[in-house]
Design a protein around this motif. Structure first.
Motif, short mmCIF file in Angstrom:
data_model
loop_
_atom_site.label_atom_id
_atom_site.label_comp_id
_atom_site.label_asym_id
_atom_site.label_seq_id
_atom_site.Cartn_x
_atom_site.Cartn_y
_atom_site.Cartn_z
N GLN A 256 -64.02 -66.16 -30.30
CA GLN A 256 -63.70 -64.59 -30.05
C GLN A 256 -63.83 -64.61 -28.33
N PRO A 257 -63.06 -64.86 -27.70
CA PRO A 257 -63.27 -64.51 -26.33
C PRO A 257 -63.54 -63.07 -25.98
N TYR A 258 -64.59 -62.96 -25.17
CA TYR A 258 -64.97 -61.59 -24.74
C TYR A 258 -65.49 -61.54 -23.49
N GLU A 259 -64.75 -61.94 -22.49
CA GLU A 259 -65.07 -62.22 -21.12
C GLU A 259 -65.80 -61.07 -20.15
N ARG A 260 -65.50 -59.67 -20.64
CA ARG A 260 -65.92 -58.76 -20.05
C ARG A 260 -66.48 -57.51 -21.22
N PHE A 261 -67.18 -56.71 -20.82
CA PHE A 261 -67.77 -55.64 -21.72
C PHE A 261 -68.26 -54.66 -21.02
N GLU A 262 -67.11 -53.83 -20.82
CA GLU A 262 -67.39 -52.61 -19.81
C GLU A 262 -68.24 -51.53 -20.39
N LEU A 263 -68.46 -51.47 -21.84
CA LEU A 263 -69.41 -50.52 -22.37
C LEU A 263 -70.77 -50.84 -21.78
N LEU A 264 -71.26 -52.13 -21.89
CA LEU A 264 -72.42 -52.29 -21.09
C LEU A 264 -72.93 -51.92 -19.83
N ASP A 265 -71.54 -52.17 -19.13
CA ASP A 265 -71.78 -51.98 -17.72
C ASP A 265 -71.85 -50.48 -17.32
N ARG A 266 -71.10 -49.64 -18.41
CA ARG A 266 -71.33 -48.03 -18.24
C ARG A 266 -72.77 -47.57 -18.61
N LEU A 267 -73.42 -48.32 -19.63
CA LEU A 267 -74.60 -47.92 -20.20
C LEU A 267 -76.02 -48.12 -19.28
N ILE A 268 -75.76 -49.04 -18.50
CA ILE A 268 -76.74 -49.73 -17.63
C ILE A 268 -76.57 -48.64 -16.23
N PRO A 269 -77.57 -47.85 -15.97
CA PRO A 269 -77.38 -47.08 -14.82
C PRO A 269 -77.50 -47.90 -13.42
#
Length: 179
Positions: free
Chosen positions: A166-179
Motif C-alpha cells: 500500500q504505497p502511502y508516500e504522503r500523509f497530509e492529515l498528519l501534517d495538518r494535525l501537528i502545529p
C-alpha cells in the motif's frame, strides 16, 4: 528555548525510508522542528520490557516534543508514554492498538497499562485508525484507546496507512494535525 522536536516511530518490520515517514519529517523540518526517525528493527520483535529501555536511552522528551507512531510504533508509544518524565506536547498513534489485533505475537504490547500515567504524560493525543485495516489495527482498537485516554479519534478508510503493498508516500492529515 531548545525548540520543537518530533520523533517518528516506524512500524513492525519497517524502517525510516518507507511510506510517509521521511515526507513528514521534511515537512516538519521546514517548519522549524528537529526531527528524528530512528531505525528500530527491534520494534515488535524484542519484548517491550527489554526493548523500551533502549528506546528511552539517550532520548530527551519535553513539553515541546511531538511523538508519531505507526502500527507497532504506535503501540510502542503507549509504553513510552507511561515512562517519560514530563508531559510531551502531542502524540499521534496511526493504526495503533492496545490489545492483540490478530493472531500474531505482539511483543510490543504490555499485559496491562497505567492509563492514568499515559494520559498525564501527553497534552494532546490523536488516534487515527481505518475501518479497513488488514491487520486488525482498526477503528475498534482506536476506540479502545480513546475510551481509556480521551483525546481525538479519527476514523478513515485508508487500509494500514502504508504498507509493503500500500504505497502511502504522503500523509497530509498528519501534517495538518501537528502545529
Amino acid at each position: 528555548m531548545v525548540g520543537r522536536r518530533a520523533i517518528i516511530f516506524h512500524g513492525t518490520g519497517g524502517n525510516p525510508d518507507v511510506v510517509w515517514y521521511r515526507w513528514l519529517a521534511e515537512r516538519l523540518e521546514a517548519r522549524g522542528y528537529t526531527v528524528e526517525v530512528p531505525h528500530l528493527p527491534g520494534v515488535n520483535v524484542e519484548p517491550i520490557a527489554t526493548f523500551l529501555p533502549t528506546v528511552l536511552d539517550g532520548r530527551r522528551f519535553d513539553e515541546d516534543t511531538v511523538l508519531v507512531g505507526h502500527s507497532g510504533g504506535a503501540a510502542l508509544l503507549l509504553a513510552l508514554l507511561e515512562h517519560v518524565e514530563v508531559p510531551v506536547a502531542q502524540a499521534i498513534l496511526v493504526a495503533g492498538y492496545c490489545t492483540r489485533p490478530n493472531t500474531r505475537e505482539e511483543p510490543v504490547l504490555k499485559e496491562s497499562y497505567d492509563w492514568a500515567a499515559i494520559r498525564s504524560h501527553v497534552r494532546d493525543i490523536f488516534f487515527i485508525n481505518s475501518r479497513a485495516d488488514p491487520y486488525g489495527c482498526d477503528d475498534r482498537q482506536g476506540r479502545a484507546m480513546f475510551e481509556r485516554l480521551g483525546g481525538t479519534q479519527i476514523v478513515r478508510d485508508d487500509g494500514h496507512f502504508g504498507d509493503y503493498n500500500q504505497p502511502y508516500e504522503r500523509f497530509e492529515l498528519l501534517d495538518r494535525l501537528i502545529p
